[in-house]
Write an enzyme that holds these catalytic residues in place. Structure first.
Site, PDB file in Angstrom:
ATOM      1  N   SER A 139       5.670  -0.816   6.857  1.00  0.00           N
ATOM      2  CA  SER A 139       6.003  -0.203   8.146  1.00  0.00           C
ATOM      3  C   SER A 139       7.090  -1.030   8.805  1.00  0.00           C
ATOM      4  CB  SER A 139       4.756  -0.188   9.049  1.00  0.00           C
ATOM      5  OG  SER A 139       5.075   0.168  10.381  1.00  0.00           O
ATOM      6  N   TYR A 152      -2.901  -3.718  12.915  1.00  0.00           N
ATOM      7  CA  TYR A 152      -1.924  -2.969  12.115  1.00  0.00           C
ATOM      8  C   TYR A 152      -0.706  -3.835  11.800  1.00  0.00           C
ATOM      9  CZ  TYR A 152       0.937   1.030  10.652  1.00  0.00           C
ATOM     10  OH  TYR A 152       1.720   1.907   9.938  1.00  0.00           O
TER      11      TYR A 152
END
Length: 257
Positions: A139, A152
């Site tokens: 990401s 995350y």
């Protein structure tokens, strides 16, 4: 870029990015193993439809990516694994001091630890076959950070680190490992959030996308699952044989800021 004769295992692939990546790999000729934690008739039907559409062999194997044994069993059940795409992931947003412990544990397990377990199981299979590609879907948050996404961000940074170690350990073999770092991607999950966001801010669809949802993405456009799939296919091609241990950002310029 043909991948005929190769078998690709894509975790978390019965929807969204994972399914988009699986479709592009199938389009390039790879046989596909779809995966998620459910084991429904529609999951198996999805794999069957994918195989029929692209003329490849496609199967669905249920495995819970929060469980180490399931991660490793997925590779064993797949039988072959020339291409491993670690895509499974979940999200939770909260301040660090209020972040639920069980959410932290689940995010780290599914987003990061699962990639370790599947890779550990897949590398011997790739070595036996004499060829392999590991593509980790990280990401933009594997390279930068945002508040309230501690688990995350930590997990995706970990995925980037794991990718580099995998590449170094296979550097003298015909195996590569790379991470794709998407920014915001237009998936069915994101699409479903647009109407509520429009109502919250009193904006039209295009305005809320550009000014709210894509505030940090300079292109002001979502990446697409097809683009991520195409990037994956490239990383699996002979043209990318000397690309290993690195990240490719598909983020509309987010990490250039």
């Amino acid at each position: 870029m043909t991948l005929q004769g190769k078998t690709a295992v894509v975790t978390g692939s019965n929807s969204g990015i994972g399914l988009g990546v699986a479709r592009e790999l199938a389009r390039a000729g790879a046989n596909i193993v779809l995966n998620s934690f459910t084991d429904r008739d529609e999951d198996h039907a999805l794999a069957e439809a994918l195989g029929t559409e692209f003329g490849v062999t496609a199967r669905y194997i249920a495995a819970d990516m929060s469980k180490a044994a399931d991660c490793r069993a997925l590779i064993e059940k797949a039988g072959a694994c020339d291409i491993l795409v670690n895509n499974a992931g979940i999200q939770h947003v909260a301040p660090i001091d209020d972040f639920p412990v069980e959410k932290w544990d689940a995010i780290v397990a599914i987003n990061m630890s699962s990639a370790f377990h599947t890779t550990a199981a897949a590398l011997p299979v790739m070595r036996a076959a004499g060829w392999g590609r590991v593509v980790n879907i990280a990401s933009a948050h594997g390279l930068t950070a945002s508040p309230f996404k501690s688990a995350y961000v930590a997990a995706k940074h970990g995925v980037v680190g794991l990718t580099k170690v995998t590449a170094l350990e296979t550097a003298e073999e015909p195996i590569t490992a790379n991470a794709i770092c998407p920014g915001y991607v237009l998936t069915p999950l994101v699409e479903a959030q647009i109407p509520d966001t429009m109502e919250k801010y009193g904006m039209g669809r295009e305005e809320v996308i550009k000014k709210v949802m894509l505030e940090r993405q300079p292109s002001r456009e979502f990446a697409t699952v097809e683009q991520l799939g195409g990037t994956t296919v490239f990383l699996c091609s002979d043209a990318a044989a000397q690309i290993t241990g690195t990240t490719i950002s598909v983020d509309g310029g987010w990490t250039a800021l």
